[in-house]
Design a protein around this motif. Structure first.
Motif, short mmCIF file in Angstrom:
data_model
loop_
_atom_site.label_atom_id
_atom_site.label_comp_id
_atom_site.label_asym_id
_atom_site.label_seq_id
_atom_site.Cartn_x
_atom_site.Cartn_y
_atom_site.Cartn_z
N SER A 180 -1.38 62.39 -32.30
CA SER A 180 -1.38 61.31 -33.30
C SER A 180 -0.69 60.03 -32.83
CB SER A 180 -0.74 61.79 -34.61
OG SER A 180 -1.54 62.76 -35.23
N TYR A 181 0.10 60.10 -31.76
CA TYR A 181 0.78 58.89 -31.29
C TYR A 181 -0.22 57.76 -31.03
CZ TYR A 181 5.00 61.70 -30.19
OH TYR A 181 6.10 62.50 -30.24
N THR A 182 -1.24 58.05 -30.25
CA THR A 182 -2.17 57.00 -29.84
C THR A 182 -2.92 56.42 -31.04
OG1 THR A 182 -3.86 58.69 -29.38
CG2 THR A 182 -2.48 57.97 -27.55
N GLU A 183 -3.36 57.30 -31.93
CA GLU A 183 -4.15 56.83 -33.08
C GLU A 183 -3.30 55.98 -34.02
OE1 GLU A 183 -7.37 57.42 -32.81
OE2 GLU A 183 -6.83 58.52 -31.00
N GLN A 184 -2.06 56.38 -34.21
CA GLN A 184 -1.17 55.62 -35.10
C GLN A 184 -0.84 54.25 -34.53
OE1 GLN A 184 2.25 57.86 -36.33
NE2 GLN A 184 1.05 59.36 -37.46
N VAL A 185 -0.64 54.18 -33.22
CA VAL A 185 -0.37 52.89 -32.57
C VAL A 185 -1.57 51.98 -32.74
CG1 VAL A 185 -0.05 51.75 -30.33
CG2 VAL A 185 1.33 53.75 -30.92
N LYS A 186 -2.77 52.51 -32.52
CA LYS A 186 -3.98 51.69 -32.65
C LYS A 186 -4.20 51.23 -34.08
CE LYS A 186 -6.70 54.69 -30.54
NZ LYS A 186 -7.92 55.31 -29.96
N LEU A 187 -3.92 52.11 -35.04
CA LEU A 187 -4.08 51.73 -36.45
C LEU A 187 -3.15 50.59 -36.85
CD1 LEU A 187 -4.51 55.19 -38.20
CD2 LEU A 187 -6.14 53.30 -38.26
N ALA A 188 -2.03 50.48 -36.17
CA ALA A 188 -1.08 49.39 -36.46
C ALA A 188 -1.43 48.11 -35.69
CB ALA A 188 0.34 49.84 -36.11
N GLY A 189 -2.52 48.15 -34.93
CA GLY A 189 -2.92 46.97 -34.15
C GLY A 189 -2.31 46.94 -32.77
N GLY A 190 -1.65 48.03 -32.39
CA GLY A 190 -1.01 48.08 -31.09
C GLY A 190 -1.91 48.63 -29.99
N VAL A 191 -1.38 48.61 -28.79
CA VAL A 191 -2.11 49.08 -27.61
C VAL A 191 -1.31 50.20 -26.94
CG1 VAL A 191 -3.08 48.45 -25.37
CG2 VAL A 191 -3.08 46.79 -27.25
N PRO A 192 -1.84 51.42 -26.90
CA PRO A 192 -1.14 52.49 -26.18
C PRO A 192 -1.21 52.23 -24.67
CG PRO A 192 -2.82 53.37 -27.69
CD PRO A 192 -3.06 51.91 -27.56
N VAL A 193 -0.07 52.37 -24.02
CA VAL A 193 0.00 52.24 -22.56
C VAL A 193 0.50 53.59 -22.03
CG1 VAL A 193 1.14 51.10 -20.62
CG2 VAL A 193 0.42 49.76 -22.62
N PHE A 194 -0.30 54.20 -21.18
CA PHE A 194 -0.01 55.58 -20.79
C PHE A 194 0.69 55.67 -19.43
CE2 PHE A 194 -3.87 55.78 -23.46
CZ PHE A 194 -3.33 56.49 -24.53
N ARG A 244 -10.75 49.14 -38.19
CA ARG A 244 -9.61 49.87 -37.65
C ARG A 244 -9.82 51.38 -37.62
NH1 ARG A 244 -7.86 48.59 -42.87
NH2 ARG A 244 -7.14 46.55 -42.17
N VAL A 245 -10.72 51.89 -38.46
CA VAL A 245 -10.91 53.35 -38.48
C VAL A 245 -12.11 53.80 -37.65
CG1 VAL A 245 -9.84 53.54 -40.75
CG2 VAL A 245 -12.34 53.37 -40.57
N LYS A 246 -12.87 52.85 -37.14
CA LYS A 246 -14.10 53.23 -36.44
C LYS A 246 -13.83 53.87 -35.08
CE LYS A 246 -16.98 49.74 -38.70
NZ LYS A 246 -17.79 48.51 -38.52
N THR A 247 -12.66 53.61 -34.52
CA THR A 247 -12.35 54.20 -33.21
C THR A 247 -11.42 55.40 -33.32
OG1 THR A 247 -10.47 52.68 -32.92
CG2 THR A 247 -12.61 51.96 -32.06
N LEU A 248 -11.12 55.81 -34.55
CA LEU A 248 -10.23 56.96 -34.72
C LEU A 248 -10.85 58.22 -34.14
CD1 LEU A 248 -8.68 56.79 -38.31
CD2 LEU A 248 -7.49 56.70 -36.13
N THR A 249 -10.04 58.98 -33.45
CA THR A 249 -10.46 60.28 -32.93
C THR A 249 -9.88 61.36 -33.84
OG1 THR A 249 -10.41 59.42 -30.67
CG2 THR A 249 -10.44 61.81 -30.94
N PRO A 250 -10.72 62.23 -34.41
CA PRO A 250 -10.19 63.28 -35.28
C PRO A 250 -9.20 64.16 -34.52
CG PRO A 250 -12.58 63.15 -35.44
CD PRO A 250 -12.18 62.28 -34.29
N SER A 251 -8.22 64.70 -35.22
CA SER A 251 -7.22 65.56 -34.60
C SER A 251 -7.89 66.80 -34.03
CB SER A 251 -6.16 65.99 -35.62
OG SER A 251 -5.36 67.03 -35.11
#
Length: 397
Positions: A128-142, A8-15
């Motif tokens: 942080s919106y996108t990263e937090q959604v992904k960390l929760a297992g969600g999918v950001p839709v833009f 879950r943290v491997k795709t995180l983008t630093p702020s």
């Protein structure tokens, strides 16, 4: 070697905000005269009455654990704030106080999102919106917005983005990074779509107090009881009372969601810092003069800096209505000054002109840079002068 990092943290983008600020601080430590226009915090100190309240609480021995969801007195202060500022009625079990609005949002996503759930996020967005959604297992839709529409989504765009997997839509008004504010009429149209499709509205209102030139902030939860029931309001004292380091934010909404957030907090943070909670009580119950003084200072800076920035060749700037950011489209300036991307342009501004700005790519806006005017007018004017010289010296006809 065995892999210990979770997927879950491997795709995180630093702020990008914190990264460029760190680089600017490193250059300053080397004695370089860097002007930082990156950090998203007021340049004023926390008002003295708030500091005194925190000190007083510690001297009285209020240094122990508190309830996970926040002190009852702070919840009551927040309830009174909602009545006073937004004409909204909440009960204590509909409020959770957390370790800053950012962590409150993180906790919210953790309790509402299942794997594969979609959350609709307008572009440009807070990093942080996108990263937090992904960390929760969600999918950001833009949803792409345009400068012509003041970077605001339309009800048609929202309707087209909703699927059977959509859990929520995020509305950030006033916005970071655009500074734009949704009108009541625009919120009514968005709320109508959300209700029709039974999705949550996450209303991030952290910049609520920073509005300019007669603009008004309106909470979407004010529209009706039906809309309020589907809305989670996110707010805090960081921007309004210059309390970024105190880390006090909160959410208001459906009691079941708030209970789940509180239960999760009990296993993660235990409680927000006790002294900070007493400071926040004073922030809301005490005098509000400093809030207006800071707002006026930001408004004054905006009025002076906006035309200067707009006059720089290749800069296209939409005048914001709130927050303390400008988001110029500098794609033409970057191209004309010999850079392959705006990110490269921003990097050169730091290393060559000694001005730190945030590349818009971190906000989903790769043609833009974010400039914070939460710094002194003298420094702002010097920074804009450096940027203008940098562009004109490099401009290729």
């Amino acid at each position: 070697m065995k892999e210990f990092l979770a997927n879950r943290v491997k795709t995180l983008t630093p702020s990008s905000t914190l990264a460029i600020t760190a680089k600017a601080k490193e250059m300053k430590a080397q004695g370089i005269d860097v002007i930082g226009l990156g950090a998203g915090e007021p340049d004023f100190n926390t008002p003295q009455n708030i500091i005194d309240a925190a000190i007083d609480s510690m001297q009285k021995g209020y240094t122990k654990y508190t309830p996970s969801g926040g002190l009852p007195a702070l919840k009551q202060a927040i309830i009174e704030k909602f009545k006073r500022d937004n004409q909204l009625e909440y009960q204590p079990n509909e409020i959770i106080v957390g370790v800053g609005a950012k962590h409150v949002l993180y906790t919210l996503f953790q309790v509402i999102i299942n794997d594969g759930d979609e959350v609709i996020i307008p572009i440009p967005y807070w990093v942080s919106y996108t990263e937090q959604v992904k960390l929760a297992g969600g999918v950001p839709v833009f949803i792409e917005t345009t400068s012509e529409r003041n970077y605001k989504i339309t009800p048609e765009q929202l309707k087209n983005a909703i699927t059977d997997k959509t859990k929520a839509v995020i509305i950030n008004s006033p916005s970071n990074p655009t500074g734009m504010i949704y009108t009541r009429e625009e919120l009514e149209e968005i709320a109508k779509v959300a209700l029709e499709h039974n999705i949550l509205i996450i209303s991030d209102e952290i910049y609520e107090k920073l509005v300019y030139n007669g603009a008004e902030h309106y909470s979407i939860a004010q529209l009706s009881e039906e809309v309020k029931a589907k809305t989670i309001v996110i707010n805090g004292v960081s921007k309004s009372h210059s309390m970024t380091g105190w880390r006090i934010g909160y959410a208001a909404g459906d009691a079941d969601i708030i209970k789940a957030m509180t239960d999760l907090a009990s296993h993660s943070t235990s409680n927000p810092t006790t002294a900070s909670q007493y400071a926040a009580i004073e922030a809301y119950n005490g005098p509000q003069d400093s809030v207006e003084e800071m707002r006026k200072a930001f408004e004054s800076r905006l009025e002076i800096i906006y035309p200067k920035l707009s006059a720089i060749p290749g800069f296209k700037v939409v005048k914001p209505q709130g927050a303390f950011y400008l988001l110029p489209d500098v794609s033409e300036a970057a191209a004309k000054t010999g850079f392959a991307s705006v990110d490269d342009f921003a990097s050169a501004l730091l290393t060559e002109a000694n001005v730190a700005v945030i590349p818009g790519s971190g906000f989903g806006a790769p043609s833009n840079i974010r400039i914070s005017y939460a710094t002194s007018l003298d420094l702002l004017e010097e920074a804009v002068s450096r940027i203008e010289k940098f562009v004109k010296d490099r401009w290729q006809q």
